[in-house]
Design an enzyme around this catalytic site. Structure first.
Site, PDB file in Angstrom:
ATOM      1  N   ARG A  71      -7.594   1.662  -7.315  1.00 11.56           N
ATOM      2  CA  ARG A  71      -6.694   2.268  -6.322  1.00 11.56           C
ATOM      3  C   ARG A  71      -5.440   2.815  -7.005  1.00 11.56           C
ATOM      4  O   ARG A  71      -4.942   3.885  -6.658  1.00 11.56           O
ATOM      5  CB  ARG A  71      -6.284   1.253  -5.254  1.00 11.56           C
ATOM      6  CG  ARG A  71      -7.343   1.052  -4.194  1.00 11.56           C
ATOM      7  CD  ARG A  71      -6.864   0.113  -3.097  1.00 11.56           C
ATOM      8  NE  ARG A  71      -5.700   0.637  -2.370  1.00 11.56           N
ATOM      9  CZ  ARG A  71      -5.033  -0.092  -1.478  1.00 11.56           C
ATOM     10  NH1 ARG A  71      -5.392  -1.340  -1.235  1.00 11.56           N
ATOM     11  NH2 ARG A  71      -4.002   0.418  -0.836  1.00 11.56           N
ATOM     12  N   ASN A 102       2.535   1.514   3.943  1.00 12.73           N
ATOM     13  CA  ASN A 102       1.832   1.951   2.745  1.00 12.73           C
ATOM     14  C   ASN A 102       2.401   1.265   1.507  1.00 12.73           C
ATOM     15  O   ASN A 102       3.584   0.934   1.454  1.00 12.73           O
ATOM     16  CB  ASN A 102       1.935   3.476   2.580  1.00 12.73           C
ATOM     17  CG  ASN A 102       1.355   4.207   3.779  1.00 12.73           C
ATOM     18  OD1 ASN A 102       0.558   3.639   4.518  1.00 12.73           O
ATOM     19  ND2 ASN A 102       1.780   5.441   3.991  1.00 12.73           N
ATOM     20  N   HIS A 119       4.296  -3.896   3.480  1.00 19.47           N
ATOM     21  CA  HIS A 119       3.101  -4.523   2.906  1.00 19.47           C
ATOM     22  C   HIS A 119       3.128  -4.576   1.392  1.00 19.47           C
ATOM     23  O   HIS A 119       2.087  -4.773   0.758  1.00 19.47           O
ATOM     24  CB  HIS A 119       1.827  -3.812   3.395  1.00 19.47           C
ATOM     25  CG  HIS A 119       1.637  -3.941   4.879  1.00 19.47           C
ATOM     26  ND1 HIS A 119       0.817  -3.102   5.596  1.00 19.47           N
ATOM     27  CD2 HIS A 119       2.188  -4.781   5.769  1.00 19.47           C
ATOM     28  CE1 HIS A 119       0.852  -3.447   6.871  1.00 19.47           C
ATOM     29  NE2 HIS A 119       1.684  -4.462   7.008  1.00 19.47           N
ATOM     30  N   GLY A 189       0.916   8.563  11.371  1.00 19.11           N
ATOM     31  CA  GLY A 189      -0.249   8.247  10.541  1.00 19.11           C
ATOM     32  C   GLY A 189      -0.625   6.790  10.494  1.00 19.11           C
ATOM     33  O   GLY A 189      -1.034   6.286   9.444  1.00 19.11           O
TER      34      GLY A 189
END
Ligand code: APR
Length: 245
Positions: A71, A102, A119, A189
């Site tokens: 990632r 994000n 997060h 989003g």
């Protein structure tokens, strides 16, 4: 489209206190997969509990480590898009409290100074042992899984919040305080399925704020917002930025 953008511009510029909360969709136009929805989203291809939980890491640390290194290589190759840049520019003109779910760091890379990263941060590692507290920048995306250089008693892990883990109390406290005082709350989003992030819009509504959602798809929030802009975020901010020029 033009009229909508003018209205949105006015709403942003006349806001006394703007809170914006973003999710994976704001990075979709940067080429980074979202978590839910279309077939190439992360959780339609991978098992979140295997790859994004402490249990999954304990069961198979190498598998989780490799997935996050992969990632990181995706994010490292991506660029912020007009939505990231537009939000950074907007904060120069109006009081804007930016909350993001994000971990990709693209808001920072676009120039946003103050970002509440609920997060955590993909490009940071920390010791799995919470009482150790060791942290370091994740620089080498091909580095092997290693034990913590400080305590040697646990592996290093990505500095992100996994399923079943709690967010930092200060992130929640700051976000709730800003949301309680805002007059305009914009959700961009996010599918609004993961709490506590998904609960901030309700706090804003309860405080009398105007709620706006920018998302091409309907979400759990859509029925509660005052204004739905069913467009991709990058496209909306592309238009706004041309007005701001
Ligand atoms: N512009 C705006 N929104 C978009 C775009 C776009 N170009 N492309 C997709 N979206 C929307 C999708 O319609 C969807 O509603 O972005 C949303 C992404 O939702 P999720 O993939 O669920 O991502 P998010 O809401 O951020 O997930 C929350 O879940 O897995 C955990 O910790 C992870 O932070 C993540 C949390």
């Amino acid at each position: 489209q033009e009229k909508m953008l003018m209205n949105l511009y006015d709403t942003f510029m006349t806001a006394k206190r703007l809170v914006v909360m973003t999710g994976a969709g704001v990075s979709a136009e940067s080429g980074i997969a979202t978590f839910r929805g279309d077939q190439d989203s992360y959780w339609s291809r991978f098992d979140p509990y295997q790859l994004a939980s402490a249990e999954g890491f304990i069961e198979a640390p190498q598998r989780v480590w490799d997935w996050y290194q992969w990632r990181r290589s995706q994010v490292g190759a991506a660029q912020p898009n007009a939505a990231h840049y537009g939000l950074a520019e907007l904060a120069q003109s109006v009081p804007l409290f930016l909350i993001t779910q994000n971990v990709d760091g693209l808001h920072h890379r676009a120039g946003s100074q103050q970002v509440c990263e609920l997060h955590g941060r993909l490009m940071m590692n920390r010791c799995f042992n919470p009482s150790c507290g060791y942290r370091e920048d994740a620089i080498d995306f091909s580095a092997p899984l290693i034990t913590c250089p400080r305590c040697q008693s646990a592996y290093l892990r990505p500095d992100v919040v996994w399923f079943g883990e709690s967010l930092s109390a200060s992130s929640i406290q700051q976000s709730e305080a800003a949301t309680t005082e805002c007059d305009v709350f914009v959700s961009i989003g996010t599918s609004a399925q993961v709490y506590p992030a998904a609960g901030f819009a309700q706090i804003a509504a309860a405080s009398g704020a105007q709620l706006i959602e920018i998302n091409p798809e309907a979400t759990a929030l859509t029925s509660q917002v005052d204004w739905v802009i069913a467009e991709p975020a990058g496209k909306v901010f592309e238009g706004l930025r041309s007005l701001l020029k």
